[in-house]
Scaffold this active site. Structure first.
Site, PDB file in Angstrom:
ATOM      1  N   CYS A 259     -10.856  -3.388  -4.232  1.00  0.00           N
ATOM      2  CA  CYS A 259      -9.826  -4.330  -4.697  1.00  0.00           C
ATOM      3  C   CYS A 259     -10.435  -5.668  -5.086  1.00  0.00           C
ATOM      4  CB  CYS A 259      -8.741  -4.499  -3.645  1.00  0.00           C
ATOM      5  SG  CYS A 259      -7.627  -3.069  -3.619  1.00  0.00           S
TER       6      CYS A 259
ATOM      7  N   CYS B 133      -4.078   0.642  -2.500  1.00  0.00           N
ATOM      8  CA  CYS B 133      -3.980  -0.594  -1.724  1.00  0.00           C
ATOM      9  C   CYS B 133      -2.867  -1.487  -2.281  1.00  0.00           C
ATOM     10  CB  CYS B 133      -5.293  -1.371  -1.793  1.00  0.00           C
ATOM     11  SG  CYS B 133      -6.623  -0.660  -0.816  1.00  0.00           S
TER      12      CYS B 133
ATOM     13  N   GLU C 209      -3.094  -4.589  -3.085  1.00  0.00           N
ATOM     14  CA  GLU C 209      -3.589  -5.414  -4.184  1.00  0.00           C
ATOM     15  C   GLU C 209      -3.535  -4.639  -5.498  1.00  0.00           C
ATOM     16  OE1 GLU C 209      -4.934  -4.824  -1.266  1.00  0.00           O
ATOM     17  OE2 GLU C 209      -6.113  -6.515  -0.522  1.00  0.00           O
TER      18      GLU C 209
ATOM     19  N   ASN D 260       0.834  -1.205   0.000  1.00  0.00           N
ATOM     20  CA  ASN D 260       0.000   0.000   0.000  1.00  0.00           C
ATOM     21  C   ASN D 260       0.865   1.251   0.000  1.00  0.00           C
ATOM     22  OD1 ASN D 260       0.594  -0.781   2.696  1.00  0.00           O
ATOM     23  ND2 ASN D 260      -1.190   0.252   3.517  1.00  0.00           N
ATOM     24  N   ILE D 261       0.351   2.269  -0.662  1.00  0.00           N
ATOM     25  CA  ILE D 261       1.064   3.548  -0.823  1.00  0.00           C
ATOM     26  C   ILE D 261       0.059   4.645  -0.493  1.00  0.00           C
ATOM     27  CG2 ILE D 261       2.379   5.032  -2.387  1.00  0.00           C
ATOM     28  CD1 ILE D 261       2.748   2.500  -4.193  1.00  0.00           C
ATOM     29  N   GLU D 262       0.180   5.197   0.712  1.00  0.00           N
ATOM     30  CA  GLU D 262      -0.797   6.205   1.136  1.00  0.00           C
ATOM     31  C   GLU D 262      -0.412   7.590   0.631  1.00  0.00           C
ATOM     32  OE1 GLU D 262      -1.229   5.521   5.374  1.00  0.00           O
ATOM     33  OE2 GLU D 262      -2.405   3.701   4.978  1.00  0.00           O
TER      34      GLU D 262
ATOM     35  N   CYS E 219     -10.239  -4.959   0.268  1.00  0.00           N
ATOM     36  CA  CYS E 219     -11.377  -4.042   0.361  1.00  0.00           C
ATOM     37  C   CYS E 219     -12.311  -4.285  -0.836  1.00  0.00           C
ATOM     38  CB  CYS E 219     -10.898  -2.592   0.401  1.00  0.00           C
ATOM     39  SG  CYS E 219     -10.342  -1.952  -1.195  1.00  0.00           S
TER      40      CYS E 219
HETATM   41  N1  THU Z   1      -5.229  -1.776   2.660  1.00  0.00           N
HETATM   42  C1  THU Z   1      -4.668  -2.517   1.660  1.00  0.00           C
HETATM   43  O1  THU Z   1      -3.669  -2.103   1.070  1.00  0.00           O
HETATM   44  N2  THU Z   1      -5.242  -3.693   1.339  1.00  0.00           N
HETATM   45  C2  THU Z   1      -6.254  -4.277   2.038  1.00  0.00           C
HETATM   46  O2  THU Z   1      -6.638  -5.399   1.724  1.00  0.00           O
HETATM   47  C3  THU Z   1      -6.879  -3.557   3.143  1.00  0.00           C
HETATM   48  C4  THU Z   1      -6.431  -2.171   3.353  1.00  0.00           C
HETATM   49  C5  THU Z   1      -4.576  -0.526   3.049  1.00  0.00           C
HETATM   50  C6  THU Z   1      -5.232   0.739   2.590  1.00  0.00           C
HETATM   51  C7  THU Z   1      -4.677   1.734   3.593  1.00  0.00           C
HETATM   52  O3  THU Z   1      -3.403   2.181   3.149  1.00  0.00           O
HETATM   53  C8  THU Z   1      -4.488   0.917   4.848  1.00  0.00           C
HETATM   54  O4  THU Z   1      -4.507  -0.446   4.448  1.00  0.00           O
HETATM   55  C9  THU Z   1      -5.571   1.136   5.904  1.00  0.00           C
HETATM   56  O5  THU Z   1      -6.812   1.000   5.351  1.00  0.00           O
END
Ligand code: THU
Length: 136
Positions: A93, A57, A59, A46-48, A90
């Site tokens: 995804c 996300c 995925e 994940n890259i916020e 999520c």
């Molecule tokens: N996140 C994912 O990357 N994949 C998932 O299956 C669930 C959530 C990330 C998104 C965000 O950066 C962090 O988790 C919190 O929601």
């Protein structure tokens, strides 16, 4: 449904890239590893973003790596995250996976302090809409 020997490699790939996650806001680092139709493993984290909705996300990142690397279909996808509850993809995804996977593709969700949950894409996304509705 059970895990296969390949799942150890997928788990390790997901964990290796999870260590590189950029998650300064949630502090919830996620890794994903795809076994693709070409036999390769493609991974992403994940890259916020400070503008929260612009984050990606794990995925989504893994799918981008697969497409960029020449893979076309997701045979299995393994998702790892913190805690003991399975870190399931999520909703968005699940739909992104649906674009590139058959309904019986395996999705493994793992909060690494607990047990992995192994299920099919159809179990995660029942009665779904997909490419075949548009003639693809
Ligand atoms: N996140 C994912 O990357 N994949 C998932 O299956 C669930 C959530 C990330 C998104 C965000 O950066 C962090 O988790 C919190 O929601």
């Amino acid at each position: 449904m059970s895990q296969t020997p390949t799942d150890k490699a997928l788990y390790e790939a997901a964990e290796a890239i999870r260590a590189k996650a950029y998650a300064p806001y949630s502090k919830f680092s996620v890794g994903a590893a795809i076994l693709a139709d070409d036999g390769q493993i493609y991974s992403g984290c994940n890259i916020e973003n400070a503008a929260y909705p612009q984050g990606s996300c794990a995925e989504t990142s893994a799918i981008a790596a697969m497409i960029a690397g020449g893979g076309k279909r997701i045979a299995r996808i393994y998702v790892t995250g913190p805690g003991s509850a399975p870190v399931t993809p999520c909703g968005g995804c699940r739909q992104r996976i649906r674009e590139f996977a058959d309904l019986d593709a395996t999705v493994i969700s793992h909060g690494v302090e607990g047990e992995a949950l192994v299920c099919t894409l159809e179990q995660l996304l029942p009665h779904s809409f997909g490419p075949e509705f548009l003639g693809k």
